[in-house]
Structures are given as C-alpha cells and as structure tokens.
Design a protein around this motif. Structure first.
Motif, PDB file in Angstrom:
ATOM      1  N   ARG A 161       0.853  -1.195   0.000  1.00  0.00           N
ATOM      2  CA  ARG A 161       0.000   0.000   0.000  1.00  0.00           C
ATOM      3  C   ARG A 161       0.895   1.255   0.000  1.00  0.00           C
ATOM      4  NH1 ARG A 161      -5.190  -0.003   1.820  1.00  0.00           N
ATOM      5  NH2 ARG A 161      -5.009   2.172   1.131  1.00  0.00           N
ATOM      6  N   PRO A 162       1.560   1.489  -1.140  1.00  0.00           N
ATOM      7  CA  PRO A 162       2.475   2.644  -1.177  1.00  0.00           C
ATOM      8  C   PRO A 162       1.754   3.974  -1.028  1.00  0.00           C
ATOM      9  CG  PRO A 162       2.174   1.694  -3.367  1.00  0.00           C
ATOM     10  CD  PRO A 162       1.518   0.761  -2.405  1.00  0.00           C
ATOM     11  N   ASP A 163       0.424   3.958  -1.218  1.00  0.00           N
ATOM     12  CA  ASP A 163      -0.360   5.188  -1.054  1.00  0.00           C
ATOM     13  C   ASP A 163      -0.555   5.520   0.430  1.00  0.00           C
ATOM     14  OD1 ASP A 163      -1.844   2.716  -1.148  1.00  0.00           O
ATOM     15  OD2 ASP A 163      -3.639   3.916  -0.804  1.00  0.00           O
ATOM     16  N   ALA A 178       8.907   4.899  -0.201  1.00  0.00           N
ATOM     17  CA  ALA A 178       9.491   5.987   0.613  1.00  0.00           C
ATOM     18  C   ALA A 178       8.930   7.323   0.126  1.00  0.00           C
ATOM     19  CB  ALA A 178      11.003   5.980   0.457  1.00  0.00           C
ATOM     20  N   HIS A 179       8.466   8.133   1.052  1.00  0.00           N
ATOM     21  CA  HIS A 179       7.998   9.471   0.679  1.00  0.00           C
ATOM     22  C   HIS A 179       9.185  10.440   0.739  1.00  0.00           C
ATOM     23  CE1 HIS A 179       4.119   7.803   0.562  1.00  0.00           C
ATOM     24  NE2 HIS A 179       3.941   7.710   1.868  1.00  0.00           N
ATOM     25  N   TYR A 200       7.822   7.118  -3.549  1.00  0.00           N
ATOM     26  CA  TYR A 200       6.439   7.137  -4.051  1.00  0.00           C
ATOM     27  C   TYR A 200       5.801   8.466  -3.645  1.00  0.00           C
ATOM     28  CZ  TYR A 200       2.033   4.962  -5.507  1.00  0.00           C
ATOM     29  OH  TYR A 200       0.874   4.641  -6.167  1.00  0.00           O
ATOM     30  N   GLY A 201       5.265   9.175  -4.596  1.00  0.00           N
ATOM     31  CA  GLY A 201       4.674  10.504  -4.333  1.00  0.00           C
ATOM     32  C   GLY A 201       3.441  10.428  -3.455  1.00  0.00           C
ATOM     33  N   PHE A 211      12.036   6.894  -8.220  1.00  0.00           N
ATOM     34  CA  PHE A 211      10.905   7.543  -7.533  1.00  0.00           C
ATOM     35  C   PHE A 211       9.708   7.521  -8.476  1.00  0.00           C
ATOM     36  CE2 PHE A 211       8.241  10.531  -5.454  1.00  0.00           C
ATOM     37  CZ  PHE A 211       8.707  10.653  -4.143  1.00  0.00           C
ATOM     38  N   LEU A 212       8.561   7.045  -7.960  1.00  0.00           N
ATOM     39  CA  LEU A 212       7.340   6.993  -8.762  1.00  0.00           C
ATOM     40  C   LEU A 212       6.388   8.103  -8.314  1.00  0.00           C
ATOM     41  CD1 LEU A 212       6.423   3.169  -8.639  1.00  0.00           C
ATOM     42  CD2 LEU A 212       8.033   4.309 -10.160  1.00  0.00           C
ATOM     43  N   THR A 213       5.977   8.927  -9.248  1.00  0.00           N
ATOM     44  CA  THR A 213       4.952   9.926  -8.909  1.00  0.00           C
ATOM     45  C   THR A 213       3.666   9.537  -9.631  1.00  0.00           C
ATOM     46  OG1 THR A 213       6.646  11.629  -8.747  1.00  0.00           O
ATOM     47  CG2 THR A 213       4.370  12.380  -8.934  1.00  0.00           C
ATOM     48  N   PRO A 214       2.601   9.241  -8.874  1.00  0.00           N
ATOM     49  CA  PRO A 214       1.357   8.830  -9.535  1.00  0.00           C
ATOM     50  C   PRO A 214       0.739   9.980 -10.326  1.00  0.00           C
ATOM     51  CG  PRO A 214       1.262   8.482  -7.131  1.00  0.00           C
ATOM     52  CD  PRO A 214       2.467   9.299  -7.417  1.00  0.00           C
ATOM     53  N   LEU A 215       0.381   9.685 -11.579  1.00  0.00           N
ATOM     54  CA  LEU A 215      -0.311  10.679 -12.417  1.00  0.00           C
ATOM     55  C   LEU A 215      -1.550  10.015 -13.007  1.00  0.00           C
ATOM     56  CD1 LEU A 215       2.733  12.154 -14.449  1.00  0.00           C
ATOM     57  CD2 LEU A 215       1.649  13.140 -12.424  1.00  0.00           C
TER      58      LEU A 215
END
Ligand code: SF4
Ligand code: SF4
Length: 339
Positions: free
Chosen positions: A47-49, A93-94, A129-130, A154-158
């Motif tokens: 649950r990276p969110d 990681a944020h 993770y964003g 680093f993944l930024t959700p779009l």
C-alpha cells in the motif's frame, strides 16, 4: 537524473522485478487505517499510497533490539551479525522519509561510522512514491516536501501512469533490466507532474515558521513554556520511537540463560527518565521539562548548528502518536509567543 513514464497497470510487474535487488519491504495495512513496513512476497499487499507507517524505515537499518557480541562459558567472545538484514528494497518511501535517511546518514556515517548501520545502508535500495499531505504533515515548512537525491527510483502517480525518476546507477540498472515497463516521459507527463506538484503545495494545512528558529530557541532556553510542556509530557518515548530521525540507543549486557552472555543494542529515547543518568547515579536531565526541551533543542537548534539543517522532516508521526496531544508545531508557536 532521468525521467520515464510507466503505465499504472505495470506496478505489480515492477514490484516483482524489484525483488531481484533484495527483500521487498513495503507499507502493508495492519488494521483499518494502520500501516506497517513489512517484507512481502505477495506484491498485491503493498500500500504505497499509505501516508505513514507506525514505525518508519529506520527499523530496516537498525533493529529495535539486536545482539552485537555473544559469549558462552569457556568460549571466546564472538561478534554476531544479528542486525545484518541483507539487501532490502524499501518500496514506498515518501520525500520526507528520503530526507530523514540523509539525516540518519549524517548521524551514523559522518565522524564515527556505525558499522551496524552501514552494512544495511549500503545494501538498501530506495524506491520513492509521491504522496499527498494530511492534517499532520508539515514537511513543506522544513523544505523536505520534494526530493532530488537519496533515492534510486521515484514513482509519482499521475492517474493512469507514473512519472518515474531515476537518480542512481542502481536505479538505472533497474530500468535497463525491465525495458518493457518504461517509455520516455512526454511533455504531457511533465505538464501533469507540475500540475500535481501545485495541487500538493495547496493541500498543506499545517505549517511551522522556522525563520531564525535556532536563534529564537537560544533566547528562549529558560522560558516557562518548557515547564508547561514538561507537565503535559508523559516521557513515554512514543514520539522518539516513531520519529524517522531519532537515533538514541543503549547498549546492555544480558545473561539470557546460564552460561551465555549477550551484549545487545536497543533503541532508546532521550525522553526516558534515566537516559542521562551517569555512573555514580547523577541524572543530568532529571526533570521532565529538561528532557522535553532537550529533544526540541536537539532537533531544531543543535543539529542545525552542526549540520546546517534541522533533524525534523515534518512527517507528523510524533503529532499523530502522542497520547497527550503534544503538537510540535504548536509548541514552537508557544515559544514564539504566537499562542
Ligand atoms: S509521545 Fe507525547 S507524551 Fe510521549 S514522550 Fe513524546 S511528547 Fe511526551
Ligand atoms: S520530530 Fe516529529 S515531525 Fe519531526 S521528523 Fe520526528 S516524528 Fe516527524
């Protein structure tokens, strides 16, 4: 730094691929709205969110308790490698976590290199993770809301895709080994990324004024505010345990069974009553007010003087977990005379 785009539906395949670089550790839901960092094999559990795990990533580098030396009767004292966790991929990681990691590196690897920390640190892969802030986050006030280094990928959700930022040779290896998952980022990706950054900036509801804070603290060392906070604080240490940058530890000799002795290292907290007790029994910070003040001054005054920045990243964990509702942002407002 390179940027790519990854379709959101590829996330499980990406996490599977990460296992090549070590044990995959990600936030997992433990109870309703409660998350823990846990090693996973089934990537659907990740649950990276999740905004905050109860304990931060520091437990992946130094266990809350580990043995350093062991001796059996009649034998030699042997070094034990209880804290060695092997290669770990820390997924989710944020930005504030990555800044906290940099602070731990300063603490543990600047003058005296901590071998226990270093062995795990060198084998840690960081996948960011964003996130979007909640009412406890104030990283923006501390300049830790975005990050440009200290991670591998680093993944930024779009929405239906991620903007993927690569920041290290290891991150480059990860992308090169999985070319089917990535494609070059487009102008539309960059545009949506900037839009998201703007939305995020407007989502912060908590802020702390850090202007000249070390100097203000210097002036307020004897302020009655510390007695007030000291009366409210239970010195339970929860805020230190959950803090990603709190690094106090203790070393204890134990005899777990007859004929066996162990030298162990445990997490500790400067808020605990006996933390500053020295041989002979004198306690340098016997009063709760002194211990509370010490923690705040270490983060916002002493650390700034030594390393040029505070050792708080504004993650909000201490606010969320304090049983008596002590809020670091409010404490500093009191100190400034704003409340
Ligand atoms: S969590 Fe709250 S009560 Fe416990 S030591 Fe920290 S500030 Fe004090
Ligand atoms: S002091 Fe509180 S807000 Fe700052 S890094 Fe530690 S837990 Fe997070």
């Amino acid at each position: 730094m390179q940027t790519f785009r990854m379709n959101a539906s590829f996330l499980p395949a990406f996490m599977e691929a990460l296992k090549r670089w070590g044990t995959l550790v990600a936030p997992v839901e433990r109870g309703a709205g409660t998350y823990v960092l846990q090693a996973i094999d089934d990537v659907s559990l990740a649950r990276p969110d999740a905004l905050r795990t109860i304990l931060p990533f520091k437990k992946l580098l130094l266990k809350p308790r580990f043995a350093m030396l062991e001796r059996r009767d009649g034998g030699r004292t042997e070094e034990v490698f209880d804290n060695d966790m092997g290669p770990i991929v820390y997924f989710g990681a944020h930005a504030c976590d990555i800044h906290a990691l940099e602070i731990l590196d300063l603490i543990y690897m600047t003058d005296y290199v901590d071998p226990y920390y270093r062995r795990n640190r060198e084998r840690l892969t960081v996948v960011g993770y964003g996130c979007m802030p909640d009412e406890y986050c104030f990283c923006e006030s501390l300049g830790t809301e975005t990050v440009e280094r200290g991670f591998d990928v680093f993944l930024t959700p779009l929405g239906d895709r991620f903007l993927v930022t690569v920041c290290s040779a290891r991150g480059d290896d990860i992308v090169r080994a999985n070319p089917e998952l990535f494609e070059p980022a487009s102008r539309a990706d960059t545009r949506d990324y900037l839009k998201r950054l703007q939305e995020r900036e407007q989502s912060f509801s908590l802020a702390m004024d850090v202007t000249d804070l070390p100097y203000v603290l210097e002036l307020k060392r004897e302020d009655p505010v510390w007695d007030e906070v000291g009366k409210k604080c239970l010195c339970c240490g929860s805020c230190s345990m959950v803090c990603p940058t709190c690094a106090c530890f203790n070393v204890v000799d134990e005899r777990p069974e007859l004929g066996r002795a162990v030298r162990a290292r445990t997490w500790d907290a400067c808020l605990y009553r006996d933390y500053a007790t020295v041989a002979g029994g004198h306690n340098f910070r016997a009063d709760r007010a002194d211990r509370v003040r010490n923690r705040y001054y270490h983060k916002q005054e002493a650390f700034v003087r030594e390393f040029g920045k505070p050792s708080c990243v504004g993650c909000g964990r201490c606010i969320e977990n304090c049983p008596t509702g002590i809020n670091v942002v409010e404490v500093f407002k009191y100190v400034r005379g704003e409340l």
